[in-house]
Design a protein around this motif. Structure first.
Motif, PDB file in Angstrom:
ATOM      1  N   THR A  17       0.832  -1.196   0.000  1.00 24.56           N
ATOM      2  CA  THR A  17       0.000   0.000   0.000  1.00 24.56           C
ATOM      3  C   THR A  17       0.864   1.241   0.000  1.00 24.56           C
ATOM      4  O   THR A  17       1.882   1.295   0.690  1.00 24.56           O
ATOM      5  CB  THR A  17      -0.930   0.005   1.232  1.00 24.56           C
ATOM      6  OG1 THR A  17      -1.788  -1.143   1.162  1.00 24.56           O
ATOM      7  CG2 THR A  17      -1.770   1.263   1.301  1.00 24.56           C
ATOM      8  N   ALA A  18       0.435   2.232  -0.770  1.00 26.13           N
ATOM      9  CA  ALA A  18       1.100   3.532  -0.791  1.00 26.13           C
ATOM     10  C   ALA A  18       0.070   4.614  -0.505  1.00 26.13           C
ATOM     11  O   ALA A  18      -1.077   4.525  -0.951  1.00 26.13           O
ATOM     12  CB  ALA A  18       1.751   3.776  -2.147  1.00 26.13           C
ATOM     13  N   LEU A  19       0.479   5.618   0.252  1.00 29.38           N
ATOM     14  CA  LEU A  19      -0.329   6.808   0.485  1.00 29.38           C
ATOM     15  C   LEU A  19       0.257   7.913  -0.392  1.00 29.38           C
ATOM     16  O   LEU A  19       1.422   8.274  -0.246  1.00 29.38           O
ATOM     17  CB  LEU A  19      -0.304   7.214   1.959  1.00 29.38           C
ATOM     18  CG  LEU A  19      -0.771   6.150   2.961  1.00 29.38           C
ATOM     19  CD1 LEU A  19      -0.732   6.713   4.379  1.00 29.38           C
ATOM     20  CD2 LEU A  19      -2.158   5.633   2.609  1.00 29.38           C
ATOM     21  N   ASP A  34      -3.423  -1.861   5.794  1.00 25.65           N
ATOM     22  CA  ASP A  34      -3.914  -0.939   6.812  1.00 25.65           C
ATOM     23  C   ASP A  34      -3.223   0.419   6.678  1.00 25.65           C
ATOM     24  O   ASP A  34      -1.997   0.517   6.833  1.00 25.65           O
ATOM     25  CB  ASP A  34      -3.652  -1.537   8.200  1.00 25.65           C
ATOM     26  CG  ASP A  34      -4.231  -0.713   9.334  1.00 25.65           C
ATOM     27  OD1 ASP A  34      -4.783   0.377   9.073  1.00 25.65           O
ATOM     28  OD2 ASP A  34      -4.129  -1.175  10.484  1.00 25.65           O
ATOM     29  N   PRO A  35      -3.968   1.477   6.406  1.00 26.69           N
ATOM     30  CA  PRO A  35      -3.324   2.782   6.248  1.00 26.69           C
ATOM     31  C   PRO A  35      -2.832   3.388   7.564  1.00 26.69           C
ATOM     32  O   PRO A  35      -1.964   4.261   7.548  1.00 26.69           O
ATOM     33  CB  PRO A  35      -4.425   3.647   5.635  1.00 26.69           C
ATOM     34  CG  PRO A  35      -5.690   3.026   6.109  1.00 26.69           C
ATOM     35  CD  PRO A  35      -5.411   1.544   6.186  1.00 26.69           C
ATOM     36  N   GLU A  36      -3.353   2.931   8.698  1.00 26.46           N
ATOM     37  CA  GLU A  36      -2.985   3.556   9.975  1.00 26.46           C
ATOM     38  C   GLU A  36      -1.497   3.462  10.300  1.00 26.46           C
ATOM     39  O   GLU A  36      -0.886   4.468  10.666  1.00 26.46           O
ATOM     40  CB  GLU A  36      -3.849   3.009  11.105  1.00 26.46           C
ATOM     41  CG  GLU A  36      -5.304   3.435  11.008  1.00 26.46           C
ATOM     42  CD  GLU A  36      -5.493   4.951  10.866  1.00 26.46           C
ATOM     43  OE1 GLU A  36      -4.860   5.713  11.609  1.00 26.46           O
ATOM     44  OE2 GLU A  36      -6.288   5.349   9.994  1.00 26.46           O
ATOM     45  N   VAL A  42       4.200   9.067   8.640  1.00 28.75           N
ATOM     46  CA  VAL A  42       4.252  10.359   7.953  1.00 28.75           C
ATOM     47  C   VAL A  42       4.478  11.467   8.970  1.00 28.75           C
ATOM     48  O   VAL A  42       3.826  11.498  10.025  1.00 28.75           O
ATOM     49  CB  VAL A  42       2.939  10.597   7.165  1.00 28.75           C
ATOM     50  CG1 VAL A  42       2.928  11.975   6.514  1.00 28.75           C
ATOM     51  CG2 VAL A  42       2.745   9.503   6.112  1.00 28.75           C
ATOM     52  N   HIS A  43       5.383  12.361   8.669  1.00 26.17           N
ATOM     53  CA  HIS A  43       5.637  13.498   9.544  1.00 26.17           C
ATOM     54  C   HIS A  43       4.323  14.246   9.765  1.00 26.17           C
ATOM     55  O   HIS A  43       3.541  14.427   8.825  1.00 26.17           O
ATOM     56  CB  HIS A  43       6.684  14.416   8.911  1.00 26.17           C
ATOM     57  CG  HIS A  43       7.171  15.473   9.838  1.00 26.17           C
ATOM     58  ND1 HIS A  43       6.489  16.648  10.029  1.00 26.17           N
ATOM     59  CD2 HIS A  43       8.265  15.529  10.635  1.00 26.17           C
ATOM     60  CE1 HIS A  43       7.145  17.396  10.901  1.00 26.17           C
ATOM     61  NE2 HIS A  43       8.223  16.731  11.281  1.00 26.17           N
ATOM     62  N   ALA A  48      -2.478  13.812   6.207  1.00 23.68           N
ATOM     63  CA  ALA A  48      -3.755  14.264   5.663  1.00 23.68           C
ATOM     64  C   ALA A  48      -4.725  13.100   5.760  1.00 23.68           C
ATOM     65  O   ALA A  48      -4.303  11.948   5.922  1.00 23.68           O
ATOM     66  CB  ALA A  48      -3.581  14.709   4.209  1.00 23.68           C
ATOM     67  N   PRO A  49      -6.013  13.380   5.668  1.00 23.51           N
ATOM     68  CA  PRO A  49      -6.977  12.269   5.658  1.00 23.51           C
ATOM     69  C   PRO A  49      -6.705  11.324   4.486  1.00 23.51           C
ATOM     70  O   PRO A  49      -6.232  11.749   3.431  1.00 23.51           O
ATOM     71  CB  PRO A  49      -8.326  12.973   5.492  1.00 23.51           C
ATOM     72  CG  PRO A  49      -8.090  14.388   5.926  1.00 23.51           C
ATOM     73  CD  PRO A  49      -6.659  14.678   5.607  1.00 23.51           C
ATOM     74  N   VAL A  50      -7.029  10.048   4.704  1.00 24.24           N
ATOM     75  CA  VAL A  50      -6.782   9.022   3.693  1.00 24.24           C
ATOM     76  C   VAL A  50      -8.108   8.615   3.062  1.00 24.24           C
ATOM     77  O   VAL A  50      -9.099   8.424   3.748  1.00 24.24           O
ATOM     78  CB  VAL A  50      -6.093   7.787   4.328  1.00 24.24           C
ATOM     79  CG1 VAL A  50      -5.924   6.669   3.314  1.00 24.24           C
ATOM     80  CG2 VAL A  50      -4.745   8.185   4.918  1.00 24.24           C
ATOM     81  N   ARG A  51      -8.098   8.493   1.751  1.00 23.28           N
ATOM     82  CA  ARG A  51      -9.264   7.987   1.017  1.00 23.28           C
ATOM     83  C   ARG A  51      -8.808   6.823   0.145  1.00 23.28           C
ATOM     84  O   ARG A  51      -7.656   6.776  -0.292  1.00 23.28           O
ATOM     85  CB  ARG A  51      -9.914   9.070   0.172  1.00 23.28           C
ATOM     86  CG  ARG A  51      -9.019   9.568  -0.953  1.00 23.28           C
ATOM     87  CD  ARG A  51      -9.733  10.515  -1.903  1.00 23.28           C
ATOM     88  NE  ARG A  51      -8.816  11.104  -2.848  1.00 23.28           N
ATOM     89  CZ  ARG A  51      -8.322  10.498  -3.914  1.00 23.28           C
ATOM     90  NH1 ARG A  51      -8.639   9.260  -4.190  1.00 23.28           N
ATOM     91  NH2 ARG A  51      -7.488  11.123  -4.728  1.00 23.28           N
TER      92      ARG A  51
END
Length: 170
Positions: A17-19, A34-36, A42-43, A48-51
């Motif tokens: 997964t990449a943000l 899992d994005p959490e 991330v600094h 920012a919010p993730v979608r």
């Protein structure tokens, strides 16, 4: 408000997964769905919010091409990480220059950064790297040649090194 797109692609060693920012810069990446835990890397100033976003962008295409054998394709992907420390940021830029199939030791990595005695600082740069694969901390080995650590597991690190080794001309 800016958001980060969460893009996930299947790999031989599990989901990756990449943000990604709207401009296409990767702020965090790793072998998880899992994005959490990624967002935690991330600094705070870059969070920012993730979608959710379906795989279809340049980042996903680059990962797919890397998996298919184009080992240099990830070099063109822009990454954004910030720690406030000039050495770590420099070390991450240097790490992007370590070629696939040519891993270095932590000592060698410190030398490449121009600070041969900064082995612990070089190791810390690997440990705090938020954008696995794009800043290839998996290409750094212990001084004795052992795998050392890897946030996403030693099986993943071993697979990545083997993938690159088999596709790199000797």
């Amino acid at each position: 408000m800016q958001t980060l797109a969460r893009m996930t692609i299947d790999t031989p060693v599990g989901p990756f997964t990449a943000l990604v920012t709207p401009a296409g810069a990767v702020r965090a990446a790793g072998f998880t769905t899992d994005p959490e835990p990624l967002l935690a890397l991330v600094h705070p100033r870059l969070r920012a919010p993730v979608r959710d976003s379906p795989p279809a962008g340049p980042v996903d295409a680059a990962v797919a091409d890397y998996l298919a054998g184009d080992l240099g394709v990830l070099d063109a992907i822009v990454v954004e990480q910030h720690t406030g420390g000039p050495y770590r940021e420099h070390a991450w830029r240097v790490l992007r220059e370590v070629k696939p199939g040519q891993p270095v030791t932590y000592t060698g990595y410190a030398e490449l950064t121009g600070r041969p005695r900064a082995v612990r600082a070089a190791a810390a740069a690997c440990a705090y790297n938020a954008v696995a694969l794009f800043v290839p901390c998996h290409r750094v080995l212990r001084t004795d040649g052992g795998l050392g650590g890897y946030r996403w597991g030693l099986d993943v690190k071993k697979w990545l090194l083997g993938h690159e080794r088999q596709l790199t001309p000797s």
